[in-house]
Design a protein around this motif. Structure first.
Motif, PDB file in Angstrom:
ATOM      1  N   LYS A 162     -60.727 -35.276 -21.807  1.00 45.30           N
ATOM      2  CA  LYS A 162     -61.290 -35.101 -20.164  1.00 45.30           C
ATOM      3  C   LYS A 162     -60.084 -35.292 -19.443  1.00 45.30           C
ATOM      4  O   LYS A 162     -58.802 -36.020 -19.793  1.00 45.30           O
ATOM      5  CB  LYS A 162     -62.105 -35.423 -20.185  1.00 45.30           C
ATOM      6  N   PHE A 163     -59.889 -34.499 -18.350  1.00 47.10           N
ATOM      7  CA  PHE A 163     -58.986 -34.403 -17.691  1.00 47.10           C
ATOM      8  C   PHE A 163     -58.983 -34.413 -16.075  1.00 47.10           C
ATOM      9  O   PHE A 163     -59.766 -33.049 -15.669  1.00 47.10           O
ATOM     10  CB  PHE A 163     -57.274 -33.953 -17.909  1.00 47.10           C
ATOM     11  N   TRP A 164     -58.469 -34.702 -15.295  1.00 48.64           N
ATOM     12  CA  TRP A 164     -58.723 -34.351 -13.642  1.00 48.64           C
ATOM     13  C   TRP A 164     -57.672 -34.724 -12.755  1.00 48.64           C
ATOM     14  O   TRP A 164     -57.031 -35.937 -13.253  1.00 48.64           O
ATOM     15  CB  TRP A 164     -60.492 -34.930 -13.321  1.00 48.64           C
ATOM     16  N   ARG A 165     -57.813 -34.111 -11.509  1.00 52.15           N
ATOM     17  CA  ARG A 165     -57.205 -35.096 -10.916  1.00 52.15           C
ATOM     18  C   ARG A 165     -57.412 -35.391  -9.238  1.00 52.15           C
ATOM     19  O   ARG A 165     -58.217 -34.842  -9.350  1.00 52.15           O
ATOM     20  CB  ARG A 165     -55.617 -33.675 -10.211  1.00 52.15           C
ATOM     21  N   SER A 166     -56.565 -36.246  -8.773  1.00 51.95           N
ATOM     22  CA  SER A 166     -57.835 -36.272  -7.696  1.00 51.95           C
ATOM     23  C   SER A 166     -56.012 -36.988  -6.813  1.00 51.95           C
ATOM     24  O   SER A 166     -55.089 -38.092  -6.800  1.00 51.95           O
ATOM     25  CB  SER A 166     -58.125 -37.911  -7.381  1.00 51.95           C
ATOM     26  N   LYS A 167     -56.701 -36.599  -5.816  1.00 52.48           N
ATOM     27  CA  LYS A 167     -55.010 -36.634  -4.585  1.00 52.48           C
ATOM     28  C   LYS A 167     -55.928 -37.202  -2.716  1.00 52.48           C
ATOM     29  O   LYS A 167     -57.124 -36.961  -2.375  1.00 52.48           O
ATOM     30  CB  LYS A 167     -53.943 -35.467  -4.089  1.00 52.48           C
ATOM     31  N   ASN A 168     -55.399 -38.294  -2.171  1.00 54.43           N
ATOM     32  CA  ASN A 168     -55.802 -38.908  -0.919  1.00 54.43           C
ATOM     33  C   ASN A 168     -54.480 -38.945  -0.644  1.00 54.43           C
ATOM     34  O   ASN A 168     -53.235 -38.445  -0.642  1.00 54.43           O
ATOM     35  CB  ASN A 168     -56.589 -40.137  -1.209  1.00 54.43           C
ATOM     36  N   GLU A 169     -54.457 -39.896   0.845  1.00 58.84           N
ATOM     37  CA  GLU A 169     -53.359 -39.629   1.864  1.00 58.84           C
ATOM     38  C   GLU A 169     -52.038 -40.587   0.959  1.00 58.84           C
ATOM     39  O   GLU A 169     -50.533 -40.100   1.488  1.00 58.84           O
ATOM     40  CB  GLU A 169     -53.291 -40.329   3.120  1.00 58.84           C
ATOM     41  N   ASP A 170     -52.336 -40.860  -0.023  1.00 57.73           N
ATOM     42  CA  ASP A 170     -50.940 -42.188  -0.154  1.00 57.73           C
ATOM     43  C   ASP A 170     -50.338 -41.567  -1.622  1.00 57.73           C
ATOM     44  O   ASP A 170     -50.139 -42.699  -2.142  1.00 57.73           O
ATOM     45  CB  ASP A 170     -51.055 -43.719   0.370  1.00 57.73           C
ATOM     46  N   MET A 171     -51.905 -41.213  -2.849  1.00 61.59           N
ATOM     47  CA  MET A 171     -51.450 -41.157  -3.824  1.00 61.59           C
ATOM     48  C   MET A 171     -52.125 -39.840  -5.133  1.00 61.59           C
ATOM     49  O   MET A 171     -53.301 -39.335  -4.679  1.00 61.59           O
ATOM     50  CB  MET A 171     -51.848 -42.145  -4.562  1.00 61.59           C
ATOM     51  N   ASP A 172     -51.430 -39.248  -5.673  1.00 60.69           N
ATOM     52  CA  ASP A 172     -51.748 -38.503  -6.278  1.00 60.69           C
ATOM     53  C   ASP A 172     -52.038 -39.372  -7.370  1.00 60.69           C
ATOM     54  O   ASP A 172     -51.078 -39.542  -8.385  1.00 60.69           O
ATOM     55  CB  ASP A 172     -50.685 -37.462  -6.464  1.00 60.69           C
ATOM     56  N   ILE A 173     -53.488 -39.272  -8.071  1.00 60.21           N
ATOM     57  CA  ILE A 173     -53.164 -38.928  -9.821  1.00 60.21           C
ATOM     58  C   ILE A 173     -54.019 -37.923 -10.710  1.00 60.21           C
ATOM     59  O   ILE A 173     -55.110 -37.155  -9.927  1.00 60.21           O
ATOM     60  CB  ILE A 173     -54.979 -40.426  -9.227  1.00 60.21           C
ATOM     61  N   ALA A 174     -53.399 -38.490 -12.463  1.00 60.68           N
ATOM     62  CA  ALA A 174     -54.589 -37.854 -13.322  1.00 60.68           C
ATOM     63  C   ALA A 174     -54.416 -38.113 -14.112  1.00 60.68           C
ATOM     64  O   ALA A 174     -54.195 -39.773 -14.102  1.00 60.68           O
ATOM     65  CB  ALA A 174     -53.245 -36.593 -13.708  1.00 60.68           C
ATOM     66  N   VAL A 175     -55.971 -38.295 -14.362  1.00 56.55           N
ATOM     67  CA  VAL A 175     -56.358 -38.562 -16.238  1.00 56.55           C
ATOM     68  C   VAL A 175     -57.258 -37.854 -16.887  1.00 56.55           C
ATOM     69  O   VAL A 175     -57.253 -37.193 -16.623  1.00 56.55           O
ATOM     70  CB  VAL A 175     -57.971 -39.710 -15.386  1.00 56.55           C
TER      71      VAL A 175
END
Length: 166
Positions: free
Chosen positions: A47-60
């Protein structure tokens, strides 16, 4: 005042734990993952996904392995401006669900425990099959939770028992 023996020293238990960890297979795999050397591990990305918010880009990335599961979290601190704050690691827990307070054993490696604005870092977690086992020997799903310095949950990952390859 006499000298403390190694058994009496307050840090001796922690030092012994670190020595054991540094030689464990799971910690070696976590180190390879955190260093970007996935191909040197037995893990397959499921599995792979990305998430972004106002202070952090995250990829898992979630991996399946022989008798193990693994997670590689990529973090980029995008908090810019005059008040740019560093991201700080507070803790990680693997539990039976998101409401349980009983942590299961796992190996973890951090590329950086603090990530300055504009910088990136990785957190690698390896969980052995034994952590997924219930008292009756069945496998159960787990939850990985990673908290940041202010105590807020930054990343939550479901670790399904099906990730364990025989």
């Amino acid at each position: 005042m006499g000298l403390l023996t190694s058994a009496q020293h307050p840090l001796s238990e922690e030092v012994q734990r670190f020595k054991k960890e540094e030689n464990s297979v799971d910690h070696a795999y976590a180190t390879l993952l955190a260093n970007g050397q996935v191909k040197k591990t037995p893990f397959l990305r499921k599995k792979f996904w990305r998430s972004k918010n106002e202070d952090m880009d995250i990829a898992v990335e979630v991996f399946s392995g022989p008798g193990k599961a693994a997670v590689l979290v990529h973090l980029k601190n995008t908090y810019y401006g005059d008040s740019g704050e560093p991201w700080k690691f507070d803790g990680a827990y693997v539990t039976r669900d998101y409401t349980s307070f009983t942590s299961r054993p796992f190996a973890i490696r951090l590329e950086h425990s603090t990530i300055e604005p504009g910088q990136s870092g990785k957190i690698a977690v390896v969980v052995d099959k034994s952590a997924f086992e219930t008292k009756d020997g069945n496998l159960t799903d787990l939850a990985l939770q990673i908290f940041r310095g202010d105590g807020l949950l930054q990343v939550a990952v479901a670790l399904e028992a099906s990730l364990i390859r025989q």
